[in-house]
Design an enzyme around this catalytic site. Structure first.
Site, PDB file in Angstrom:
ATOM      1  N   GLY A  30      -6.363  -1.571  -5.026  1.00 50.82           N
ATOM      2  CA  GLY A  30      -6.913  -2.411  -3.963  1.00 50.82           C
ATOM      3  C   GLY A  30      -6.386  -1.979  -2.613  1.00 50.82           C
ATOM      4  O   GLY A  30      -6.837  -0.996  -2.031  1.00 50.82           O
ATOM      5  N   GLY A  31      -5.388  -2.695  -2.122  1.00 51.16           N
ATOM      6  CA  GLY A  31      -4.847  -2.489  -0.773  1.00 51.16           C
ATOM      7  C   GLY A  31      -4.611  -1.037  -0.395  1.00 51.16           C
ATOM      8  O   GLY A  31      -5.009  -0.589   0.688  1.00 51.16           O
ATOM      9  N   GLU A  79      -5.871  -5.691 -15.193  1.00 47.86           N
ATOM     10  CA  GLU A  79      -5.246  -6.091 -13.934  1.00 47.86           C
ATOM     11  C   GLU A  79      -4.575  -7.444 -14.112  1.00 47.86           C
ATOM     12  O   GLU A  79      -5.242  -8.477 -14.045  1.00 47.86           O
ATOM     13  CB  GLU A  79      -6.306  -6.184 -12.834  1.00 47.86           C
ATOM     14  CG  GLU A  79      -6.996  -4.881 -12.534  1.00 47.86           C
ATOM     15  CD  GLU A  79      -7.552  -4.854 -11.120  1.00 47.86           C
ATOM     16  OE1 GLU A  79      -7.220  -3.922 -10.393  1.00 47.86           O
ATOM     17  OE2 GLU A  79      -8.290  -5.780 -10.744  1.00 47.86           O
ATOM     18  N   HIS A 114     -13.944  -8.878 -11.858  1.00 42.38           N
ATOM     19  CA  HIS A 114     -12.650  -8.807 -11.162  1.00 42.38           C
ATOM     20  C   HIS A 114     -12.047 -10.213 -11.104  1.00 42.38           C
ATOM     21  O   HIS A 114     -12.767 -11.195 -10.969  1.00 42.38           O
ATOM     22  CB  HIS A 114     -12.847  -8.236  -9.759  1.00 42.38           C
ATOM     23  CG  HIS A 114     -11.553  -7.960  -9.071  1.00 42.38           C
ATOM     24  ND1 HIS A 114     -10.833  -8.946  -8.439  1.00 42.38           N
ATOM     25  CD2 HIS A 114     -10.827  -6.824  -8.958  1.00 42.38           C
ATOM     26  CE1 HIS A 114      -9.717  -8.408  -7.956  1.00 42.38           C
ATOM     27  NE2 HIS A 114      -9.686  -7.128  -8.251  1.00 42.38           N
ATOM     28  N   GLU A 151     -10.671 -11.843  -8.872  1.00 45.25           N
ATOM     29  CA  GLU A 151     -11.036 -12.651  -7.702  1.00 45.25           C
ATOM     30  C   GLU A 151     -12.421 -13.261  -7.886  1.00 45.25           C
ATOM     31  O   GLU A 151     -12.699 -14.358  -7.397  1.00 45.25           O
ATOM     32  CB  GLU A 151     -10.957 -11.788  -6.428  1.00 45.25           C
ATOM     33  CG  GLU A 151      -9.506 -11.560  -6.030  1.00 45.25           C
ATOM     34  CD  GLU A 151      -9.228 -10.245  -5.325  1.00 45.25           C
ATOM     35  OE1 GLU A 151     -10.171  -9.615  -4.803  1.00 45.25           O
ATOM     36  OE2 GLU A 151      -8.042  -9.837  -5.309  1.00 45.25           O
ATOM     37  N   GLY A 169      -2.186  -7.667  -5.259  1.00 48.49           N
ATOM     38  CA  GLY A 169      -1.950  -7.971  -3.851  1.00 48.49           C
ATOM     39  C   GLY A 169      -0.621  -8.657  -3.597  1.00 48.49           C
ATOM     40  O   GLY A 169      -0.372  -9.167  -2.509  1.00 48.49           O
ATOM     41  N   ASN A 226     -10.731  -0.106  -4.872  1.00 56.56           N
ATOM     42  CA  ASN A 226     -11.500  -1.339  -4.691  1.00 56.56           C
ATOM     43  C   ASN A 226     -11.201  -1.845  -3.287  1.00 56.56           C
ATOM     44  O   ASN A 226     -10.117  -2.354  -3.024  1.00 56.56           O
ATOM     45  CB  ASN A 226     -11.059  -2.367  -5.752  1.00 56.56           C
ATOM     46  CG  ASN A 226     -11.609  -3.754  -5.473  1.00 56.56           C
ATOM     47  OD1 ASN A 226     -12.535  -3.920  -4.687  1.00 56.56           O
ATOM     48  ND2 ASN A 226     -11.020  -4.760  -6.123  1.00 56.56           N
ATOM     49  N   TRP A 227     -12.186  -1.671  -2.416  1.00 54.98           N
ATOM     50  CA  TRP A 227     -11.953  -2.042  -1.019  1.00 54.98           C
ATOM     51  C   TRP A 227     -11.996  -3.545  -0.767  1.00 54.98           C
ATOM     52  O   TRP A 227     -11.661  -4.006   0.313  1.00 54.98           O
ATOM     53  CB  TRP A 227     -12.995  -1.353  -0.127  1.00 54.98           C
ATOM     54  CG  TRP A 227     -12.703   0.077   0.157  1.00 54.98           C
ATOM     55  CD1 TRP A 227     -11.629   0.812  -0.278  1.00 54.98           C
ATOM     56  CD2 TRP A 227     -13.495   0.963   0.962  1.00 54.98           C
ATOM     57  NE1 TRP A 227     -11.706   2.088   0.212  1.00 54.98           N
ATOM     58  CE2 TRP A 227     -12.840   2.209   0.972  1.00 54.98           C
ATOM     59  CE3 TRP A 227     -14.685   0.818   1.683  1.00 54.98           C
ATOM     60  CZ2 TRP A 227     -13.353   3.305   1.675  1.00 54.98           C
ATOM     61  CZ3 TRP A 227     -15.195   1.901   2.374  1.00 54.98           C
ATOM     62  CH2 TRP A 227     -14.534   3.137   2.369  1.00 54.98           C
ATOM     63  N   LYS A 228     -12.478  -4.311  -1.731  1.00 53.25           N
ATOM     64  CA  LYS A 228     -12.631  -5.764  -1.537  1.00 53.25           C
ATOM     65  C   LYS A 228     -13.476  -6.016  -0.283  1.00 53.25           C
ATOM     66  O   LYS A 228     -14.370  -5.233   0.000  1.00 53.25           O
ATOM     67  CB  LYS A 228     -11.263  -6.447  -1.477  1.00 53.25           C
ATOM     68  CG  LYS A 228     -10.391  -6.000  -2.655  1.00 53.25           C
ATOM     69  CD  LYS A 228      -9.208  -6.860  -2.894  1.00 53.25           C
ATOM     70  CE  LYS A 228      -8.457  -6.323  -4.116  1.00 53.25           C
ATOM     71  NZ  LYS A 228      -7.412  -7.224  -4.585  1.00 53.25           N
ATOM     72  N   SER A 230      -1.164  -3.802  -7.359  1.00 51.40           N
ATOM     73  CA  SER A 230      -0.123  -3.242  -6.487  1.00 51.40           C
ATOM     74  C   SER A 230       0.223  -1.790  -6.805  1.00 51.40           C
ATOM     75  O   SER A 230       1.392  -1.392  -6.733  1.00 51.40           O
ATOM     76  CB  SER A 230       1.141  -4.120  -6.515  1.00 51.40           C
ATOM     77  OG  SER A 230       0.852  -5.409  -6.019  1.00 51.40           O
TER      78      SER A 230
HETATM   79  P1  PGA Z   1      -4.044  -4.411  -5.188  1.00 52.51           P
HETATM   80  O1  PGA Z   1      -5.452  -4.878  -5.832  1.00 52.51           O
HETATM   81  O2  PGA Z   1      -3.908  -2.944  -5.471  1.00 52.51           O
HETATM   82  O3  PGA Z   1      -4.179  -4.718  -3.721  1.00 52.51           O
HETATM   83  O4  PGA Z   1      -2.972  -5.219  -5.855  1.00 52.51           O
HETATM   84  C1  PGA Z   1      -5.900  -4.376  -7.058  1.00 52.51           C
HETATM   85  C2  PGA Z   1      -7.261  -4.949  -7.373  1.00 52.51           C
HETATM   86  O5  PGA Z   1      -7.476  -6.147  -7.114  1.00 52.51           O
HETATM   87  O6  PGA Z   1      -8.157  -4.241  -7.870  1.00 52.51           O
END
Ligand code: PGA
Length: 244
Positions: free
Chosen positions: A229-230, A162, A90, A92, A168, A4-6, A208
């Site tokens: 994500g990251g 999640e 998600h 966010e 993050g 997930n590149w956000k 993470s």
């Molecule tokens: P993260 O994000 O790996 O940066 O913690 C995961 C996500 O939000 O899908």
């Protein structure tokens, strides 16, 4: 194994990513690979992933097909880029854009109607875990946001667990904590859709995930994959996660 590149990467950066990433996963036939990119990168990503096993996803959608909904993107529009997956609900989106469980269900149904595979995200916030409400929260998100699907529809979705406190933050849920939550979700699936479906259901862990911890997470039979994500922004680190 999903990334997930956000809100990161331009089309040019997307091309650079795939040049490095493609060869790293060329032999990775043990899993499905999905990269969820911003809308503006979808076309570039789909072209860069042509004739590979990498599938491309969006990160959000609006449930109407078209209309006066300024700023929104519909499933047929996503599908027209060649993307095959889409993230729904998600944390966010829930936290910053007020997305409710009811909206999650509508979006999931719209994605399925356009033949997109929805990756539906659920998970508790820190204060909910600390007050011992994790199971309650997961049950509520499941019953309002997912259980409205018919069995046939349900069979086509992927769920991502999640925990919000692990996203993050560098704080990964321990493999045991993650597996326990996956089991709670799977119990709900079993109650609503039966044992077969519960056994077949794929539940990804997200929060993470890094090359250093993916192996111990994937060692849990309850964890069927990861949503990253990251660490998915860097081709080498996402490549080594895929090839854990
Ligand atoms: P993260 O994000 O790996 O940066 O913690 C995961 C996500 O939000 O899908």
């Amino acid at each position: 194994m999903a990334g997930n590149w956000k809100m990161y990467k331009t089309p040019a950066e997307t091309s650079t990513f795939f040049e490095k990433f493609r060869p790293l996963v060329a032999g990775s036939t043990h899993c499905e690979i999905v990269v969820s990119a911003p809308f503006t990168d979808l076309q570039t990503a789909v072209e860069a992933a042509l004739s590979t096993r990498i599938q491309i996803g969006a990160q959000n959608l609006f449930w109407e097909k078209e209309g006066a909904f300024t700023g929104e993107i519909s499933c047929p529009m996503i599908r027209s880029t060649g993307a095959t997956h889409v993230l729904v609900g998600h944390s966010e989106r829930r936290q910053y854009f007020g997305e409710t469980d009811e909206a999650v269900l509508k979006k999931t149904l719209a994605a399925l109607a356009s033949d997109l595979t929805p990756i539906v995200c659920v998970g508790e916030r820190l204060e909910q875990r600390e007050s011992d409400d994790t199971e309650l929260v997961l049950i509520e998100q499941f019953s309002k946001g997912i259980a409205g699907l018919e069995a046939k529809q349900f069979a086509r979705i992927v769920i991502a667990y999640e925990p919000v406190w692990a996203i993050g933050t560098g704080k990964t849920a321990t493999p045991e904590i993650a597996a326990e939550a996956h089991q709670m979700i799977r119990n709900e699936v079993q109650k609503r859709y039966g044992e077969d479906q519960a056994a077949r259901m794929r539940i990804l862990y997200g929060g993470s995930v890094k090359p250093e911890n993916v192996k111990s997470l994937m060692a849990q039979p309850e964890i069927d994959g990861v949503l990253v994500g990251g660490a998915s922004l860097d081709p080498v680190s996402f490549g080594s996660i895929v090839n854990y």
